[in-house]
Scaffold this motif. Structure first.
Motif, short mmCIF file in Angstrom:
data_model
loop_
_atom_site.label_atom_id
_atom_site.label_comp_id
_atom_site.label_asym_id
_atom_site.label_seq_id
_atom_site.Cartn_x
_atom_site.Cartn_y
_atom_site.Cartn_z
N ASN A 1 0.97 -1.34 -0.17
CA ASN A 1 -0.18 -0.06 0.01
C ASN A 1 0.83 1.14 0.02
N LEU A 2 0.50 2.11 -0.79
CA LEU A 2 1.22 3.43 -0.87
C LEU A 2 1.43 4.24 0.02
N ASP A 3 0.48 4.36 0.91
CA ASP A 3 0.29 5.18 2.02
C ASP A 3 1.11 4.58 3.08
N PHE A 4 1.33 3.14 3.51
CA PHE A 4 1.90 2.35 4.38
C PHE A 4 3.64 2.82 4.09
N THR A 5 3.86 2.45 2.80
CA THR A 5 5.34 2.72 2.43
C THR A 5 5.63 4.05 2.83
N ARG A 6 4.91 5.25 2.41
CA ARG A 6 5.23 6.56 2.81
C ARG A 6 5.41 6.66 4.38
N GLU A 7 4.41 6.04 5.06
CA GLU A 7 4.44 6.31 6.66
C GLU A 7 5.89 5.49 7.14
N LEU A 8 6.18 4.41 6.45
CA LEU A 8 7.40 3.82 7.00
C LEU A 8 8.39 4.47 6.55
N GLU A 9 8.73 5.42 5.58
CA GLU A 9 9.81 6.24 5.56
C GLU A 9 9.77 7.32 6.61
N ASP A 10 8.64 7.70 6.94
CA ASP A 10 8.77 8.71 8.03
C ASP A 10 9.07 8.21 9.28
N GLN A 11 8.83 6.98 9.44
CA GLN A 11 9.26 6.49 10.80
C GLN A 11 10.76 6.15 10.73
N LEU A 12 11.48 6.00 9.64
CA LEU A 12 12.85 5.83 9.51
C LEU A 12 13.32 7.36 9.93
N ASP A 13 12.66 8.35 9.42
CA ASP A 13 13.15 9.49 9.82
C ASP A 13 13.09 9.93 11.46
N MET A 14 12.17 9.35 11.82
CA MET A 14 12.05 9.34 13.21
C MET A 14 12.94 8.77 14.15
N ILE A 15 13.31 7.69 13.60
CA ILE A 15 14.58 7.07 14.28
C ILE A 15 15.77 7.97 14.28
N ALA A 16 16.00 8.59 13.05
CA ALA A 16 17.20 9.35 12.93
C ALA A 16 17.15 10.63 14.03
N GLU A 17 15.83 11.16 14.29
CA GLU A 17 15.46 12.08 15.18
C GLU A 17 15.17 11.86 16.55
N GLN A 18 15.43 10.66 16.84
CA GLN A 18 15.32 10.18 18.33
C GLN A 18 13.85 10.19 18.62
N ARG A 19 12.90 10.17 17.78
CA ARG A 19 11.34 10.38 18.07
C ARG A 19 10.90 8.77 18.17
#
Length: 672
Positions: free
Chosen positions: A516-534
């Motif tokens: 699902n395109l939305d899920f894939t996009r949200e997963l990319e956001d989660q990777l960013d959140m790891i880098a930002e300690q969120r």
């Protein structure tokens, strides 16, 4: 005192060494030195901890680097400035057992940038490392959990990927839109009106106005489908000027290139595929010609802007009235500036014509981004008339470039195939209330068109628009799904799905969230959140792992019939698989190593096995060097006909002899 500087690419060594000078030794890791193991998942299901092993190339690289580290007084890790580069730096530090590893980054291989980096030595950013590690583990989970399940259902090798599968889905869905598309015939009318002082002497001296069909549409209609009405309107000749406007319009330049827009524009202007674009950009970066080419930031840093402004003033180019900035795409990391020439005064760079063309495109785009708008004179006219009691109106619009501004450097965009360039429409000066008589009118027969198939460059644009993956990975994704023949590329570069690609899409969509395109996009956001300690690595991996396990059960229960292999092994009947080897693609038996059948690849299908010439029978003549039987070899090779005797012990014994009336000439000396 010797300082060892470890970079990724060997292509950077010479340039960086010349900048750092004496006391420094620059060596390369040649990219990744460690990865997850090749034949197992490599991730602990309890702790989610990955296990790393040296790559085949990495074994030798690490052995050499350990010797270099032992001989150096200090080590600086100078891998690339993105998350992948940060992860490579950590792998090097861990594998080489560096205590308190030192890290630098630079976005261009120039004296200024490298000296600036050496003055800002830091430690490894472990949050960015964990974000990149999470990306790698997520890709491994999808690949190693879902791909075998698909393959078991199909009976031959199929592949799923966290980003590759959504990319395939986009192409499949577009193809189905095209198949389901119902064209609509509709109509318009175009008036041809004279240019005073030029017509009728010059019959081509006309301008055009289009019938505004909107007032005549039935509610809910998008197009006018009444040809009879269009033919009636096409009889109009006398019209009156109801509104006439003289105006000006500005056109601003596009932002400097990001990774994604470089791939898109080079695809359009240079007809290059994303992988080729990235290879050329890498070479230019290593030569110190451009800044780092993996970026999603559309803005230049202050030094880059200042350099371009200085060059533009010296070259007599008009700058924009105010500083130009652009908003990055949602989810952009903006870690470093857009792509630009490292030295804007260098009008040419690159070691071959393709590199030079790429550099010129980057140079023009970066310089144009800081220049004044292109300026147009625009004329708009509204004409009204009547036919058989029906009021109608026509709209004419034309524009003329009066100041090219940034177009002096970048030039006009060429229309895509199937599009038409904007026609010149030389509307003369008119007065409101003035009557004008048309010289002709014609009915325009129109038909709606289906959406266009993707090309690699336009698929890149769609992936970015949807927030799927990262631009630096697009070239590898496209290479993967086209090489596996999930997508087929025609001679003009248009992509369509293969039957296998379509069925894989149907097996995944509705069963696996990553499709699902939305899920894939949200997963990319989660990777960013790891880098930002969120978010933490364990949170992201744990929830995705659990979800995949649940979804695998759904795949086993689904009714989708995955395609069996179209091609059977001619030796044992098992499925043939298309593989990539050192010399390109070939087809190998899925029963390997029990069956070693291999066939050449011919346009994505198995070719015929190359016939091997039968070995000549051993003769009664013995080799005088090793006593093994001689073979009489007769035939035609690349250099022409041959006829000689050779030892059957080849290659250990290379003795060969001339032939004389069917007998070897054994005079004590080999003759060939």
């Amino acid at each position: 005192m010797t300082t060892l500087v470890i970079v990724e690419s060997p292509g950077k060594i010479k340039k960086i060494s010349s900048i750092l000078g004496a006391g420094y030794k620059v060596v390369a890791s040649v990219g990744h030195v460690r990865d997850l193991p090749g034949r197992e998942l490599g991730v602990d299901p309890a702790s989610y901890k990955p296990s790393y092993v040296p790559t085949e190339r990495g074994k030798g690289v690490l052995a050499k680097l350990r010797k270099e580290v032992a001989a150096a007084d200090q080590v600086i890790l100078a891998t690339d400035p993105d998350r992948e580069g940060e992860a490579i730096a950590w792998h090097l530090a861990d594998a080489l057992r560096l205590k308190q590893p030192k890290r630098i980054t630079f976005t261009a291989i120039t004296k200024e940038k490298i000296r600036e980096a050496m003055a800002q030595v830091r430690g490894i950013d472990y949050d960015r490392v964990r974000a990149q590690e999470a990306r790698r583990v997520l890709d491994r989970l999808v690949g190693y959990k879902v791909s075998p399940a698909l393959s078991d259902r199909a009976g031959h090798a199929l592949s799923a990927g966290r980003v590759q599968s959504p990319a395939v889905r986009l192409v499949v869905d577009r193809e189905r839109e095209i198949r389901d598309f119902q064209p609509v015939k509709h109509f318009g009318v175009e008036l041809l009106l004279p240019i005073p002082g030029h017509w009728p002497e010059n019959p081509k001296a006309v301008w055009r106005a289009q019938w505004d069909t909107r007032p005549h549409l039935v509610e809910g209609q998008e197009y006018l489908v009444d040809r009879g009405l269009a033919e009636q309107v096409a009889t109009v000749r006398d019209v009156q000027v109801t509104r006439f406007e003289n105006a000006f319009a500005n056109r601003a330049p596009a932002a400097p290139f990001t990774t994604s827009t470089l791939q898109q524009e080079a695809g359009k202007r240079l007809k290059m595929k994303p992988k080729r674009v990235m290879d050329l950009a890498q070479k230019l970066y290593e030569q110190g010609a451009i800044t780092y080419h993996r970026t999603d930031n559309p803005n230049l840093d202050p030094a880059g802007i200042e350099a371009i402004h200085s060059y533009a003033q010296s070259a007599g180019l008009e700058l924009a009235g105010k500083l130009r900035t652009w908003k990055a795409k949602d989810g952009a990391q903006e870690g470093h500036e857009a792509i630009r020439p490292a030295d804007v005064t260098a009008l040419r760079a690159g070691e071959d014509t393709d590199q030079q063309a790429m550099y010129e495109l980057i140079w023009r785009r970066a310089v144009a981004s800081q220049l004044a708008d292109a300026r147009y004179a625009v004329r708009r006219v509204l004409l009204t008339g009547a036919v058989q009691g029906l009021s109608v109106r026509f709209i004419g619009q034309g524009r003329k470039l009066i100041d090219p501004g940034w177009l002096r450097v970048y030039g006009q965009d060429e229309p895509e195939e199937g599009d038409q360039a904007e026609p010149v429409n030389p509307i003369p000066k008119l007065e409101v209330g003035q009557g004008v008589r048309a010289v002709d009118a014609r009915v325009l027969d129109k038909v709606t068109k289906p959406p266009a198939r993707f090309k690699q460059s336009t698929l890149v644009a769609e992936l970015e628009r949807q927030g799927i993956g990262r631009p630096s990975t697009y070239a590898a994704i496209l290479e993967n799904i086209t090489s596996r023949s999930y997508l087929i590329e025609d001679k003009k570069g248009f992509l369509s799905p293969s039957p296998t690609g379509e069925v894989i899409r149907d097996a995944l969509v509705g069963t696996f969230a990553f499709a699902n395109l939305d899920f894939t996009r949200e997963l990319e956001d989660q990777l960013d959140m790891i880098a930002e300690q969120r978010m933490t690595y364990d949170q992201v991996i744990g929830q995705t792992w659990a979800l995949l396990d649940r979804e695998l059960g759904g795949l086993r229960q689904s009714q989708v019939n995955l395609p069996k292999s179209e091609h059977a092994c001619p030796t044992c009947g098992a499925a043939l698989r298309r593989r990539k080897g050192g010399k390109g693609f070939f087809w190998g038996c899925s029963a390997y190593p029990e069956c070693k059948t291999a066939l050449p690849d011919e346009k994505g299908k198995p070719g015929k096995a190359r016939e091997r010439k039968p070995q000549p029978e051993p003769s009664e003549h013995a080799c005088p060097k090793c006593s093994k039987p001689l073979l009489h070899r007769v035939g035609t090779g690349k250099k022409g006909p041959y006829d000689f005797w050779a030892c059957s012990g080849f290659p250990k014994c290379k003795a060969s002899f001339e032939n004389s009336n069917g007998t070897p000439v054994l005079d004590g000396a080999a003759t060939r």
